[in-house]
Design a protein around this motif. Structure first.
Motif, PDB file in Angstrom:
ATOM      1  N   TRP A 257       0.836  -1.208   0.000  1.00  0.00           N
ATOM      2  CA  TRP A 257       0.000   0.000   0.000  1.00  0.00           C
ATOM      3  C   TRP A 257       0.865   1.250   0.000  1.00  0.00           C
ATOM      4  N   ASP A 258       1.912   1.242   0.817  1.00  0.00           N
ATOM      5  CA  ASP A 258       2.791   2.405   0.887  1.00  0.00           C
ATOM      6  C   ASP A 258       3.568   2.611  -0.410  1.00  0.00           C
ATOM      7  N   ALA A 259       3.917   1.512  -1.091  1.00  0.00           N
ATOM      8  CA  ALA A 259       4.521   1.653  -2.419  1.00  0.00           C
ATOM      9  C   ALA A 259       3.545   2.359  -3.355  1.00  0.00           C
ATOM     10  N   GLY A 260       2.268   1.997  -3.248  1.00  0.00           N
ATOM     11  CA  GLY A 260       1.238   2.659  -4.042  1.00  0.00           C
ATOM     12  C   GLY A 260       1.084   4.125  -3.694  1.00  0.00           C
ATOM     13  N   GLN A 261       1.195   4.464  -2.412  1.00  0.00           N
ATOM     14  CA  GLN A 261       1.097   5.864  -1.990  1.00  0.00           C
ATOM     15  C   GLN A 261       2.264   6.678  -2.550  1.00  0.00           C
ATOM     16  N   LEU A 262       3.457   6.078  -2.541  1.00  0.00           N
ATOM     17  CA  LEU A 262       4.627   6.765  -3.101  1.00  0.00           C
ATOM     18  C   LEU A 262       4.432   7.042  -4.590  1.00  0.00           C
TER      19      LEU A 262
ATOM     20  N   LEU B 227      10.215  10.398  -6.786  1.00  0.00           N
ATOM     21  CA  LEU B 227      10.195   9.537  -5.588  1.00  0.00           C
ATOM     22  C   LEU B 227      11.172  10.055  -4.550  1.00  0.00           C
ATOM     23  N   GLU B 228      12.330  10.480  -5.008  1.00  0.00           N
ATOM     24  CA  GLU B 228      13.359  10.987  -4.104  1.00  0.00           C
ATOM     25  C   GLU B 228      12.958  12.309  -3.455  1.00  0.00           C
ATOM     26  N   ALA B 229      11.996  12.987  -4.053  1.00  0.00           N
ATOM     27  CA  ALA B 229      11.563  14.296  -3.549  1.00  0.00           C
ATOM     28  C   ALA B 229      10.322  14.224  -2.656  1.00  0.00           C
ATOM     29  N   VAL B 230       9.799  13.026  -2.415  1.00  0.00           N
ATOM     30  CA  VAL B 230       8.586  12.882  -1.593  1.00  0.00           C
ATOM     31  C   VAL B 230       8.840  13.400  -0.177  1.00  0.00           C
ATOM     32  N   LYS B 231       7.903  14.203   0.330  1.00  0.00           N
ATOM     33  CA  LYS B 231       8.032  14.771   1.677  1.00  0.00           C
ATOM     34  C   LYS B 231       6.704  14.684   2.432  1.00  0.00           C
TER      35      LYS B 231
ATOM     36  N   LEU C 111       4.721  12.388   3.546  1.00  0.00           N
ATOM     37  CA  LEU C 111       3.657  11.552   2.990  1.00  0.00           C
ATOM     38  C   LEU C 111       3.251  10.485   4.011  1.00  0.00           C
ATOM     39  N   PRO C 112       2.037  10.568   4.561  1.00  0.00           N
ATOM     40  CA  PRO C 112       1.599   9.553   5.519  1.00  0.00           C
ATOM     41  C   PRO C 112       1.175   8.278   4.799  1.00  0.00           C
ATOM     42  N   GLY C 113       1.653   7.140   5.303  1.00  0.00           N
ATOM     43  CA  GLY C 113       1.280   5.845   4.737  1.00  0.00           C
ATOM     44  C   GLY C 113       0.681   4.952   5.802  1.00  0.00           C
ATOM     45  N   ALA C 114       0.611   3.668   5.510  1.00  0.00           N
ATOM     46  CA  ALA C 114       0.082   2.706   6.483  1.00  0.00           C
ATOM     47  C   ALA C 114       1.066   2.474   7.625  1.00  0.00           C
ATOM     48  N   HIS C 115       2.362   2.697   7.346  1.00  0.00           N
ATOM     49  CA  HIS C 115       3.391   2.370   8.329  1.00  0.00           C
ATOM     50  C   HIS C 115       4.091   3.568   8.943  1.00  0.00           C
ATOM     51  N   GLY C 116       4.065   4.700   8.284  1.00  0.00           N
ATOM     52  CA  GLY C 116       4.797   5.836   8.803  1.00  0.00           C
ATOM     53  C   GLY C 116       4.665   7.033   7.889  1.00  0.00           C
ATOM     54  N   VAL C 117       5.481   8.040   8.145  1.00  0.00           N
ATOM     55  CA  VAL C 117       5.484   9.257   7.339  1.00  0.00           C
ATOM     56  C   VAL C 117       6.790   9.291   6.546  1.00  0.00           C
ATOM     57  N   PHE C 118       6.676   9.344   5.209  1.00  0.00           N
ATOM     58  CA  PHE C 118       7.841   9.248   4.333  1.00  0.00           C
ATOM     59  C   PHE C 118       8.418  10.617   4.006  1.00  0.00           C
ATOM     60  N   ASN C 119       9.727  10.734   4.216  1.00  0.00           N
ATOM     61  CA  ASN C 119      10.489  11.921   3.824  1.00  0.00           C
ATOM     62  C   ASN C 119      11.760  11.450   3.129  1.00  0.00           C
ATOM     63  N   MET C 120      11.702  11.322   1.810  1.00  0.00           N
ATOM     64  CA  MET C 120      12.837  10.832   1.045  1.00  0.00           C
ATOM     65  C   MET C 120      13.864  11.941   0.810  1.00  0.00           C
ATOM     66  N   SER C 121      15.076  11.521   0.470  1.00  0.00           N
ATOM     67  CA  SER C 121      16.116  12.478   0.080  1.00  0.00           C
ATOM     68  C   SER C 121      17.143  11.740  -0.777  1.00  0.00           C
ATOM     69  N   ASP C 122      18.135  12.473  -1.275  1.00  0.00           N
ATOM     70  CA  ASP C 122      19.153  11.826  -2.103  1.00  0.00           C
ATOM     71  C   ASP C 122      20.064  10.919  -1.292  1.00  0.00           C
ATOM     72  N   LYS C 123      19.973  10.993   0.030  1.00  0.00           N
ATOM     73  CA  LYS C 123      20.774  10.130   0.894  1.00  0.00           C
ATOM     74  C   LYS C 123      19.928   9.102   1.640  1.00  0.00           C
ATOM     75  N   ASP C 124      18.616   9.219   1.559  1.00  0.00           N
ATOM     76  CA  ASP C 124      17.712   8.332   2.297  1.00  0.00           C
ATOM     77  C   ASP C 124      16.571   7.899   1.385  1.00  0.00           C
ATOM     78  N   HIS C 125      16.610   6.648   0.931  1.00  0.00           N
ATOM     79  CA  HIS C 125      15.581   6.127   0.034  1.00  0.00           C
ATOM     80  C   HIS C 125      14.569   5.253   0.763  1.00  0.00           C
ATOM     81  N   LEU C 126      14.482   5.434   2.090  1.00  0.00           N
ATOM     82  CA  LEU C 126      13.396   4.869   2.905  1.00  0.00           C
ATOM     83  C   LEU C 126      12.548   6.012   3.439  1.00  0.00           C
ATOM     84  N   GLY C 127      13.176   6.905   4.164  1.00  0.00           N
ATOM     85  CA  GLY C 127      12.485   8.125   4.582  1.00  0.00           C
ATOM     86  C   GLY C 127      11.579   7.984   5.785  1.00  0.00           C
ATOM     87  N   LEU C 128      11.701   6.884   6.531  1.00  0.00           N
ATOM     88  CA  LEU C 128      10.881   6.710   7.732  1.00  0.00           C
ATOM     89  C   LEU C 128      11.681   7.055   8.977  1.00  0.00           C
TER      90      LEU C 128
END
Length: 383
Positions: free
Chosen positions: A309-314, A341-345, A347-364
């Motif tokens: 689901w979170d992949a879908g949200q991304l 995808l790297e610019a997502v900030k 973003l609430p999902g089923a598991h957490g709030v995603f904040n991606m960056s060029d150094k963090d491709h999980l963002g949780l």
């Protein structure tokens, strides 16, 4: 007639140059819907049927393949999705060994990938290959710290470790070993077993001989129940901990009374209805749980479907930005989708709030985990 065709061609070219051309977006998915990881992969597969088929005015097709929990098949699926189905993004696989093996294929074709497996090695470090790879499950280190902290609060001093003899088990040992000493914990036994094993008597006898205060089983899905059931049969009376790899109802079914009282870290979605009203993930987790249970029955939601689901949200967050820059089905679109995808900030999902960056491709962050206890055959939130 020629003027009409020329006009149409000119319009199409203009739309394409503006990133407005309507073309299907193809999402390639490989999940472990059969094999040892089936209890993880089935809810992921189910979840893709709940995702939108139109995003930013573009039709979205989900091509879902089963890799049977097999690494070679996962790689073959990935290459098939890229070369035959011309996908714009790959989502998968369910387990760490498969996901690690897929990285070369997506990097070579410069196709973004969103993994639904846990190991930090899938996305770290963000190098030339892994710049194309993202993931949705919490890193093992985050969950290992939650377990170690809980153990310390329970007075645990010594720990027996038994995990899968693969990248999942080794990754967990390495991460737990890093944090154990910071919480005053000593690992007094460390054993491994295969996902397909039917007996772990030898490993259990070695753990029993070490007499640990608690045992951590680093497995996933139903095979993670075997060491715990065997320890129980042999009379072990200490505390049990499992990883977030068991957070589904099939584990409860297979483990039965032998897994009562077990502690584990989990994504908030597993206990969404029990979360405090002000928990930042409660609303988004409840949204997924409601949709999944409406389709597949009450009590069927699991954390693994939540990763899908979170992949879908991304994708829903990134695709609108990508289609403004390029047409789906092109290398430019795949690159634009990776960048988005790297610019997502926030973003609430089923598991957490995603904040991606060029150094963090999980963002949780720590908002993506809670501690849970198995109580009366169900999951109980531990404040």
């Amino acid at each position: 007639m020629k003027k009409t065709l020329l006009a149409l061609a000119g319009t199409a070219a203009l739309m394409s140059s503006l990133g407005l051309a309507h073309a299907d977006i193809n999402v390639g998915v490989t999940v472990s819907a059969t094999g040892p990881a089936a209890s993880l992969g089935i809810p992921e597969k189910n979840t893709f049927s709940l995702l939108p088929t139109t995003i930013a005015g573009q039709k979205v097709n989900y091509i879902v393949l089963d890799d049977a929990s097999d690494t070679t098949t996962a790689v073959a699926n990935t290459r098939k999705l890229i070369t035959e189905h011309k996908v714009d993004v790959v989502v998968g696989s369910t387990v760490t060994p498969n996901s690690l093996a897929m990285i070369d294929a997506v990097a070579e074709s410069q196709t973004p990938m969103i993994s639904m497996a846990a190991s930090a090695r899938i996305v770290e470090p963000v190098d030339a290959k892994k710049r194309w790879v993202f993931k949705t499950p919490q890193n093992d280190i985050m969950m290992a710290l939650a377990i170690a902290s809980h153990m310390a609060s329970q007075g645990v001093k010594t720990v027996g470790f038994v995990g899968f003899a693969d990248a999942y088990g080794e990754g967990w040992y390495n991460e737990f070993n890093k944090v154990a000493s910071t919480k005053g914990l000593t690992i007094v036994a460390s054993e491994r077993y295969n996902r397909t094993d039917t007996s772990v008597t030898g490993q259990v006898l070695k753990i029993l001989a070490a007499r640990p205060d608690a045992v951590l089983v680093a497995g996933s899905g139903t095979p993670a129940a075997l060491p715990q059931k065997t320890l129980k049969e042999r009379g072990y009376a200490g505390k049990f901990y499992q990883t977030h790899g068991v957070a589904n109802n099939d584990f409860l079914r297979v483990g039965g009374k032998d897994v009562e009282g077990t502690f584990l870290p989990s994504g908030p979605v597993l206990v969404a209805s029990q979360l405090p009203a002000d928990h930042p993930v409660k609303k988004s987790a409840l949204d997924y749980a409601a949709k999944y249970e409406a389709a597949f029955g009450k009590g069927t939601v699991s954390t693994f479907g939540g990763h899908a689901w979170d992949a879908g949200q991304l994708l829903q967050a990134a695709i609108p930005a990508a289609v403004k820059k390029a047409q789906p089905g092109t290398p430019a679109f795949r690159a634009a989708l990776r960048d988005a995808l790297e610019a997502v900030k926030e973003l609430p999902g089923a598991h957490g709030v995603f904040n991606m960056s060029d150094k963090d491709h999980l963002g949780l962050d720590q908002r993506a985990r809670v501690m849970v206890k198995i109580e009366n055959g169900t999951w109980k939130y531990q404040p």
